[in-house]
Enzyme design. Structure first.
Site, mmCIF file in Angstrom:
data_model
loop_
_atom_site.group_PDB
_atom_site.id
_atom_site.type_symbol
_atom_site.label_atom_id
_atom_site.label_comp_id
_atom_site.label_asym_id
_atom_site.label_seq_id
_atom_site.Cartn_x
_atom_site.Cartn_y
_atom_site.Cartn_z
ATOM 1 N N TYR A 106 0.893 -0.851 -0.601
ATOM 2 C CA TYR A 106 0.042 0.391 -0.010
ATOM 3 C C TYR A 106 0.789 1.067 0.476
ATOM 4 C CZ TYR A 106 -3.323 -3.507 1.678
ATOM 5 O OH TYR A 106 -4.097 -4.677 1.725
ATOM 6 N N HIS A 123 -6.492 0.563 -1.577
ATOM 7 C CA HIS A 123 -7.013 -0.811 -2.854
ATOM 8 C C HIS A 123 -5.542 -1.028 -2.267
ATOM 9 C CE1 HIS A 123 -6.915 -3.927 -5.556
ATOM 10 N NE2 HIS A 123 -5.534 -3.376 -5.962
ATOM 11 N N LYS A 179 -4.117 -5.514 -9.280
ATOM 12 C CA LYS A 179 -2.644 -4.878 -9.206
ATOM 13 C C LYS A 179 -1.393 -5.087 -10.258
ATOM 14 C CE LYS A 179 -4.470 -7.235 -4.812
ATOM 15 N NZ LYS A 179 -4.836 -5.790 -4.328
#
Length: 352
Positions: free
Chosen positions: A288, A299, A330
């Site tokens: 993160y 997210h 991602k």
């Protein structure tokens, strides 16, 4: 329009320059003639734009492809990729990788090429060192790298590869000045002090709260906090305080790849990333860039996998990792250490 196969090139007379190069940018003018690579020649022969002869003997498409396959390594794969890119409307020319690709609306003489394209078979081992060498070559001439992976059925998957710095926004480990002992129990470390447990978890997202009075840390988290002198670690069996070196030795016995994982974890944390396990996604970590509140977790942007500097990718393994990362929105990052510095390469599927 007839061309002659001379070594690994097809040579056409001057009239071909106006018809093939000036309008469609096939080949290169040289000494008043047009010189085509084998992939360009095969494409034009297949479209019946040219004919080709060898020692005055005409070659049909099958004969030319068989001959070209003996003259050029991976000719069949390069032809598949060249044909695909041309039929998508791109201008393509040979390069130090395999091809250089011009942006849509651009062409040689008008705009610089945007990409270097490297052609790879799905069965071909792909060393990390090869990827990094191509990235360095591309960087020196301000290009981007595209990997064109050709599977056993001739389908192409395009991947972009680039270096990334992985900068985050959370530099400070927040402990409110508290420093306490933690215990190594089995393959994890426990912090008993409720204030430190709360500060580390809620302030910097370390560990997992088993309840509000006890924080469980992974081996890499523990090593990081020990090296930063935020905690002391006591061996749960011997009762001895462990130095960083002793703790790392014990962690390596528990997890043989600990050193590589720790270097990656430390590099990411020092860059301001919040780093958590990526086990559920088949990677070492998820990261993160910033966390304002554990209760309102954002997210995670990246999955990160630590690999050695001499790693050789199996392309099915690489494809699986990237596909999974993109299915959960991602990017897939591979981290490796060189000259004691952690480097990051971002590889993902791309559309052309």
């Amino acid at each position: 329009m007839n061309g002659k196969l001379v070594r690994d090139r097809v040579i056409l007379e001057e009239a071909a320059i106006a018809e093939l190069y000036s309008t469609s940018y096939y080949g290169r003018p040289r000494d008043g003639k047009l010189e085509l690579t084998l992939t360009e020649a095969a494409y034009l022969l297949g479209r019946e734009r040219i004919s080709i002869s060898l020692d005055k003997k005409p070659l049909n498409f099958k004969e030319f492809v068989k001959t070209a396959s003996n003259l050029m390594e991976k000719f069949e794969l390069k032809y598949i990729v060249y044909k695909d890119l041309r039929e998508r409307g791109y201008y393509v020319q040979p390069s130090v990788t395999d091809f250089r690709l011009y942006p849509r609306g651009g062409h040689p003489g008008k705009t610089p090429a945007e990409y270097f394209v490297r052609v790879v078979s799905e069965r071909e081992p792909l060393p990390l060192t090869d990827i990094m060498r191509h990235l360095e070559t591309a960087k020196n001439v301000r290009k981007q790298i595209i990997l064109a992976i050709v599977d056993e059925e001739g389908d192409i998957t395009f991947y972009d590869a680039k270096k990334t710095d992985m900068e985050g926004k959370m530099r400070e480990v927040k402990t409110n000045g508290i420093k306490e002992e933690a215990a190594l129990l089995g393959d994890r470390v426990i912090i008993w002090d409720p204030e430190l447990a709360h500060a580390l978890h809620h302030g910097s997202f370390f560990g997992t709260l088993l309840h509000e009075k006890m924080l469980q840390l992974s081996l890499v988290e523990s090593a990081y906090l020990l090296k930063k002198k935020v905690i002391k670690i006591v061996d749960g069996k011997s009762g001895k305080v462990l130095s960083f070196k002793k703790f790392a030795e014990k962690a390596t016995r528990i997890e043989p790849i600990f050193d590589g994982k720790y270097r990656t974890y430390e590099g990411l944390r020092d860059k301001g990333q919040v780093v958590k396990t990526g086990f559920k996604f088949g990677s070492h970590f998820r990261t993160y860039e910033q966390i304002d509140s554990i209760e309102k977790l954002t997210h995670s942007k990246y999955l990160v996998h630590a690999i050695p500097g001499d790693h050789i990718f199996a392309l099915q393994e690489l494809s699986r990792a990237i596909r999974l990362a993109q299915s959960v929105r991602k990017r897939m990052i591979f981290a490796y250490t060189t000259d004691k510095k952690v480097q990051y390469v971002d590889i993902g599927r791309t559309k052309l």
